[in-house]
Design a protein around this motif. Structure first.
Motif, short mmCIF file in Angstrom:
data_model
loop_
_atom_site.label_atom_id
_atom_site.label_comp_id
_atom_site.label_asym_id
_atom_site.label_seq_id
_atom_site.Cartn_x
_atom_site.Cartn_y
_atom_site.Cartn_z
N HIS A 133 -12.28 -11.39 -2.07
CA HIS A 133 -11.99 -9.95 -2.21
C HIS A 133 -11.29 -9.37 -0.97
CE1 HIS A 133 -15.91 -9.98 -0.15
NE2 HIS A 133 -16.44 -10.48 -1.24
N ARG A 136 -11.42 -5.46 -0.41
CA ARG A 136 -12.66 -4.69 -0.57
C ARG A 136 -12.88 -3.84 0.68
NH1 ARG A 136 -17.80 -7.70 -2.90
NH2 ARG A 136 -16.34 -7.72 -4.65
N ASP A 161 -13.92 -5.83 -7.75
CA ASP A 161 -12.87 -5.01 -7.16
C ASP A 161 -11.89 -4.50 -8.23
OD1 ASP A 161 -14.16 -5.69 -4.89
OD2 ASP A 161 -12.44 -6.57 -3.87
N ASN A 170 -5.46 -3.15 -7.90
CA ASN A 170 -6.07 -4.21 -7.10
C ASN A 170 -5.33 -5.53 -7.28
OD1 ASN A 170 -8.61 -6.48 -7.08
ND2 ASN A 170 -8.40 -5.13 -5.32
#
Length: 262
Positions: A133, A136, A161, A170
Motif C-alpha cells: 500500500h 496509504r 486503499d 488509487n
C-alpha cells in the motif's frame, strides 16, 4: 491460478492464532474462487512463530507451500520499516523464518529496521519483495527515493486503499509509481478475516508451484489483476465485522478476568 498476495491469518496483531478461525478463512478463500494466497502476517504480531508452528500441524507442507484443502498457502510476512511503510516478503517457510529471526531486534516501534538494511537482508535470501500500500496515508512508501524503491520487485494494489481512496484514483497513483520505476503491480486484499477475500486478486497465466516461479511470472507480466465489482461492500463489511470481533474479544477477556478475580 488465482492468488491473493497480501493476507493475514489473525484478526489483529494483539490476538492469538486460532486454528478454527483460520480454517474458516481458508474455506471462504476457496469459496471466493482463489487457488492460492500468500500469508503475509505482521512480523511483530503476537507470537509470530506460533503461526507457522500451527500451520505445520494443520496442513502438509511440500517444501514450497502448504496444501490447505486445495488452497496453496505461500509463507510470508509484512515488515515495518523505520522510515514508515510496510514491505511484504514472500518465500519458502525456512527462508521466511530465517528472515524473521534476523529481525528479532527490530520488532518494537522505536527500533524498526531501515529500508536499505531490510533490502540487504532480503536480497541475501530468495524472497519476493513487494511494497505494501505505497500511498496509504498512515504507512506510505512513496516518500522513499526512487533508488530505494527500485530495489523492490513490485508494488501492492491494496483492496483497503481502493475502497478508502477511490478505485480509479488509487490505482492510477500506484500504477504511475510502478511505471516510473519499471516495476509491476500486484493485487492484495489485505484481509484479516474472511469477507475481504476475492475483492482483488492476481490471475496468472499458468499455475505456479514455487515462489521462484511466482516471482518470474510477475516479472514477465504473465498475469492480470482482477478487481471485484463487490469490492466496496466486501471491504466495508470486513471493516465492520473486524470491529465487532475485536469488541467481542475484549468483552470475553474482561469477563474472564472478572470471573478469575472472584
Amino acid at each position: 491460478m488465482k492468488i491473493d498476495l497480501h493476507t493475514h491469518a489473525k484478526l489483529s496483531k494483539a490476538s492469538d492464532f486460532s486454528a478454527a478461525y483460520y480454517e474458516e478463512m481458508i474455506g471462504e478463500a476457496l469459496e471466493s474462487g482463489l487457488d492460492a494466497l500468500a500469508l503475509t502476517e505482521h512480523f511483530n504480531t503476537r507470537n509470530f512463530y506460533e503461526v507457522y508452528d500451527n500451520l505445520d500441524r494443520m496442513f502438509p507442507y511440500n517444501g514450497d507451500y502448504y496444501e490447505a484443502n486445495g488452497l496453496k498457502i505461500f509463507p510470508g510476512m509484512e515488515v515495518d520499516i523505520r522510515e514508515t511503510g510496510h514491505i511484504l516478503l514472500i518465500g519458502r517457510r525456512e527462508t521466511v523464518l530465517e528472515a524473521r529471526r534476523r529481525l528479532d531486534g527490530y520488532a518494537d516501534k522505536d527500533s524498526f529496521i531501515l529500508f536499505d538494511e531490510l533490502m540487504d537482508l532480503a536480497d541475501s535470501l530468495p524472497l519476493l519483495k513487494i511494497g505494501a500500500h505505497p500511498f496509504r496515508e498512515s504507512t506510505p512508501l512513496h516518500h522513499l527515493s526512487d533508488a530505494q524503491l527500485s530495489r523492490l520487485d513490485a508494488f501492492d494494489l491494496n483492496a483497503k486503499d481502493l475502497y478508502e481512496y477511490g478505485r480509479e484514483a488509487n490505482r492510477e497513483r500506484v500504477e504511475g509509481l510502478a511505471a516510473r520505476l519499471g516495476k509491476p503491480v500486484t493485487a492484495g486484499s489485505d484481509t484479516h478475516q474472511c469477507l475481504q477475500y476475492g475483492s482483488v486478486y492476481n490471475e496468472l497465466d499458468a499455475d505456479c508451484g514455487s515462489v521462484a516461479e511466482l516471482k518470474e511470472a510477475i516479472r514477465r507480466g504473465a498475469y492480470r489483476i482482477r478487481i471485484s465489482d463487490e469490492l466496496p461492500i466486501k471491504v466495508k463489511a470486513s471493516v465492520m465485522l473486524k470491529k465487532l470481533l475485536k469488541k467481542l474479544a475484549r468483552f470475553e477477556a474482561e469477563t474472564a478476568a472478572a470471573a478469575g478475580a472472584m
